[in-house]
Structure formats: structure tokens, C-alpha cells
Design a protein around this motif. Sequence first.
Motif, mmCIF file in Angstrom:
data_model
loop_
_atom_site.group_PDB
_atom_site.id
_atom_site.type_symbol
_atom_site.label_atom_id
_atom_site.label_comp_id
_atom_site.label_asym_id
_atom_site.label_seq_id
_atom_site.Cartn_x
_atom_site.Cartn_y
_atom_site.Cartn_z
ATOM 1 N N GLU A 164 9.529 7.023 2.356
ATOM 2 C CA GLU A 164 8.612 6.499 3.371
ATOM 3 C C GLU A 164 8.622 4.979 3.282
ATOM 4 O O GLU A 164 8.506 4.410 2.195
ATOM 5 C CB GLU A 164 7.199 7.037 3.149
ATOM 6 C CG GLU A 164 7.099 8.555 3.263
ATOM 7 C CD GLU A 164 5.740 9.090 2.833
ATOM 8 O OE1 GLU A 164 4.901 8.277 2.410
ATOM 9 O OE2 GLU A 164 5.531 10.303 2.903
ATOM 10 N N LEU A 165 8.766 4.327 4.414
ATOM 11 C CA LEU A 165 8.850 2.869 4.478
ATOM 12 C C LEU A 165 7.752 2.355 5.399
ATOM 13 O O LEU A 165 7.580 2.863 6.508
ATOM 14 C CB LEU A 165 10.224 2.456 5.015
ATOM 15 C CG LEU A 165 10.517 0.967 5.173
ATOM 16 C CD1 LEU A 165 10.539 0.279 3.811
ATOM 17 C CD2 LEU A 165 11.852 0.771 5.892
ATOM 18 N N TYR A 166 7.002 1.356 4.920
ATOM 19 C CA TYR A 166 5.883 0.819 5.679
ATOM 20 C C TYR A 166 5.892 -0.706 5.666
ATOM 21 O O TYR A 166 6.459 -1.329 4.769
ATOM 22 C CB TYR A 166 4.532 1.250 5.073
ATOM 23 C CG TYR A 166 4.393 2.722 4.825
ATOM 24 C CD1 TYR A 166 4.088 3.594 5.865
ATOM 25 C CD2 TYR A 166 4.559 3.258 3.551
ATOM 26 C CE1 TYR A 166 3.953 4.947 5.639
ATOM 27 C CE2 TYR A 166 4.433 4.617 3.316
ATOM 28 C CZ TYR A 166 4.130 5.460 4.364
ATOM 29 O OH TYR A 166 4.003 6.802 4.136
ATOM 30 N N GLU A 167 5.224 -1.281 6.663
ATOM 31 C CA GLU A 167 4.818 -2.675 6.583
ATOM 32 C C GLU A 167 3.301 -2.672 6.408
ATOM 33 O O GLU A 167 2.581 -2.098 7.230
ATOM 34 C CB GLU A 167 5.196 -3.467 7.823
ATOM 35 C CG GLU A 167 4.784 -4.931 7.727
ATOM 36 C CD GLU A 167 5.266 -5.776 8.884
ATOM 37 O OE1 GLU A 167 4.622 -6.793 9.183
ATOM 38 O OE2 GLU A 167 6.300 -5.415 9.499
ATOM 39 N N LEU A 168 2.829 -3.286 5.337
ATOM 40 C CA LEU A 168 1.403 -3.346 5.034
ATOM 41 C C LEU A 168 0.837 -4.698 5.408
ATOM 42 O O LEU A 168 1.450 -5.742 5.135
ATOM 43 C CB LEU A 168 1.154 -3.129 3.534
ATOM 44 C CG LEU A 168 0.829 -1.702 3.061
ATOM 45 C CD1 LEU A 168 1.985 -0.781 3.377
ATOM 46 C CD2 LEU A 168 0.512 -1.693 1.584
ATOM 47 N N THR A 169 -0.319 -4.704 6.038
ATOM 48 C CA THR A 169 -1.094 -5.914 6.254
ATOM 49 C C THR A 169 -2.414 -5.751 5.520
ATOM 50 O O THR A 169 -3.132 -4.774 5.760
ATOM 51 C CB THR A 169 -1.359 -6.160 7.754
ATOM 52 O OG1 THR A 169 -0.106 -6.291 8.442
ATOM 53 C CG2 THR A 169 -2.183 -7.422 7.962
ATOM 54 N N LEU A 170 -2.705 -6.671 4.611
ATOM 55 C CA LEU A 170 -3.928 -6.600 3.812
ATOM 56 C C LEU A 170 -4.816 -7.782 4.156
ATOM 57 O O LEU A 170 -4.457 -8.943 3.934
ATOM 58 C CB LEU A 170 -3.613 -6.631 2.309
ATOM 59 C CG LEU A 170 -2.972 -5.382 1.707
ATOM 60 C CD1 LEU A 170 -1.458 -5.407 1.937
ATOM 61 C CD2 LEU A 170 -3.247 -5.317 0.215
ATOM 62 N N ASN A 171 -5.964 -7.504 4.720
ATOM 63 C CA ASN A 171 -6.940 -8.549 4.986
ATOM 64 C C ASN A 171 -7.533 -9.046 3.670
ATOM 65 O O ASN A 171 -7.409 -8.386 2.639
ATOM 66 C CB ASN A 171 -8.044 -8.022 5.901
ATOM 67 C CG ASN A 171 -7.535 -7.750 7.300
ATOM 68 O OD1 ASN A 171 -6.795 -8.530 7.871
ATOM 69 N ND2 ASN A 171 -7.904 -6.606 7.856
ATOM 70 N N PRO A 172 -8.168 -10.213 3.661
ATOM 71 C CA PRO A 172 -8.815 -10.695 2.432
ATOM 72 C C PRO A 172 -9.752 -9.641 1.848
ATOM 73 O O PRO A 172 -10.571 -9.061 2.561
ATOM 74 C CB PRO A 172 -9.576 -11.930 2.902
ATOM 75 C CG PRO A 172 -8.773 -12.443 4.063
ATOM 76 C CD PRO A 172 -8.281 -11.199 4.754
ATOM 77 N N GLY A 173 -9.596 -9.359 0.554
ATOM 78 C CA GLY A 173 -10.431 -8.367 -0.103
ATOM 79 C C GLY A 173 -9.955 -6.945 0.059
ATOM 80 O O GLY A 173 -10.561 -6.016 -0.496
ATOM 81 N N ALA A 174 -8.876 -6.710 0.804
ATOM 82 C CA ALA A 174 -8.377 -5.357 1.029
ATOM 83 C C ALA A 174 -7.848 -4.754 -0.266
ATOM 84 O O ALA A 174 -7.399 -5.463 -1.165
ATOM 85 C CB ALA A 174 -7.264 -5.370 2.075
ATOM 86 N N SER A 175 -7.894 -3.414 -0.345
ATOM 87 C CA SER A 175 -7.381 -2.739 -1.539
ATOM 88 C C SER A 175 -6.937 -1.327 -1.192
ATOM 89 O O SER A 175 -7.287 -0.791 -0.143
ATOM 90 C CB SER A 175 -8.448 -2.690 -2.635
ATOM 91 O OG SER A 175 -9.432 -1.722 -2.336
ATOM 92 N N SER A 176 -6.182 -0.724 -2.121
ATOM 93 C CA SER A 176 -5.738 0.656 -1.946
ATOM 94 C C SER A 176 -6.824 1.641 -2.330
ATOM 95 O O SER A 176 -6.682 2.846 -2.095
ATOM 96 C CB SER A 176 -4.488 0.914 -2.793
ATOM 97 O OG SER A 176 -4.756 0.659 -4.169
ATOM 98 N N GLY A 177 -7.899 1.173 -2.929
ATOM 99 C CA GLY A 177 -8.993 2.022 -3.376
ATOM 100 C C GLY A 177 -9.499 1.554 -4.728
ATOM 101 O O GLY A 177 -8.990 0.584 -5.301
#
Length: 210
Positions: free
Chosen positions: A127-140
Motif C-alpha cells: 500500500e502506497l500513500y501520500e500523507l499530509t500531517l497538520n501541526p500536532g497531527a499523529s497516528s494515535g
Amino acid sequence: MDGRGDTSSPKDAPTIEPDDTVDQRLGETVRLLRQRAGFSIQDVANKTGLSTGMISQLERARAMPSIRTLRLLSIALDVPISYFFETSDPADVQRYIVRKNSRRLLRLTASGVVKEALTPADKGQLELYELTLNPGASSGTDFLQHTGEKAGYILSGSLRLWLDNQAHVLEAGDSFRFPSTVPHMFDNPTQHVARAIWVTTLRQTDSPSV
């Protein structure tokens, strides 16, 4: 909004669903997959380590999942995590190719993460993705473990990758690869948007280890 300065016209960008529509669609998808598999909510809770209350809230669109939660659900329900993404226009779907304006999106508003699927919707080992993480974002808030491998490349901004309780701050141009059996999570502790390419391999018969 994602810090890319994209000046393309609206017709060239993926269609964005309202947040409440996203929550409702995700909940319905989880419920239908669970029922199709013949699982009770308790069965899914046992397979994922999630509480029955959390699963019930997700199905009723009263809670927004983290990436970790969706990964656990995807393994338990035997579907790729991209199954939970917003669908593309069927006219734009190709079996082996994904056009830029046909990417499927997963917007986890509570986590501050947007995932764009770069691989087709069919099941596969990668699986291939492009991730965009806003300030403070997390995977959990919890670490995740499963079989397979993960790899990635930081396009812009900074991403903090936690591997077995050790933090690694990655900048634009940095890359990584690690066995997914290593406890892992990630976040963006900065005040700037971060973007990364993220690769996951996972056998669909694998079971999550929590």
C-alpha cells in the motif's frame, strides 16, 4: 490547506466530502464489513483489542478513528486500509493506474492526518500513500505492531517517527524502512504542515499484535 500551494482548478482535485459525511460513511463501512464477515462487535473487539464501546461509536459515527484504529480494523476484517477511503468517480478508476485527480482520500480530522491512496483499490501486498500531517497531527496515542514492513520518504516539513519508544525526527529528504513488528507510531510536533510518502506491506492473513 495542505501547504502545497496547489493552484490547480477544482475539477483537477479530488472531491472532498463534508466531515459529517466522512464520519457516517466510515461508520457504515465498518458495520457492513463486520456483518459481512459474520462478526459481532465483541468478535471485532477481541480481534483488535479495541473496546466494544469504541467500535459501536465508530459504527454510529460518534467517534473518529485514528490511523492505528483503522489499521487494526483492516486486519481484523481482512481488507486493505484503503477500503475506508473516500471513493473516486468510477469513470476515473483504472485497474493498475491511479491518476492524480482520482486519488482516494482518508481524512482523519481528529488526528489531523490526510492520507491519499497512491495504489489502486484492489487487494495487494503493498500500500502506497501520500500523507499530509497538520501541526500536532499523529497516528494515535498507542504503538502499533503487525507483520510486514513499512518505509517512507519525507517530502516536506518534519515527521517524528517513534520506533520501540525511541524518537527519530525526520526532515525533508530523509527516508526510512523498518519491520512492522517493531512498535511504532508517528506525529508532527511542529507548527508546520508535513508531507510524506508512506509504504506498507501486509499479508491479509496477518493478525494484529497489540
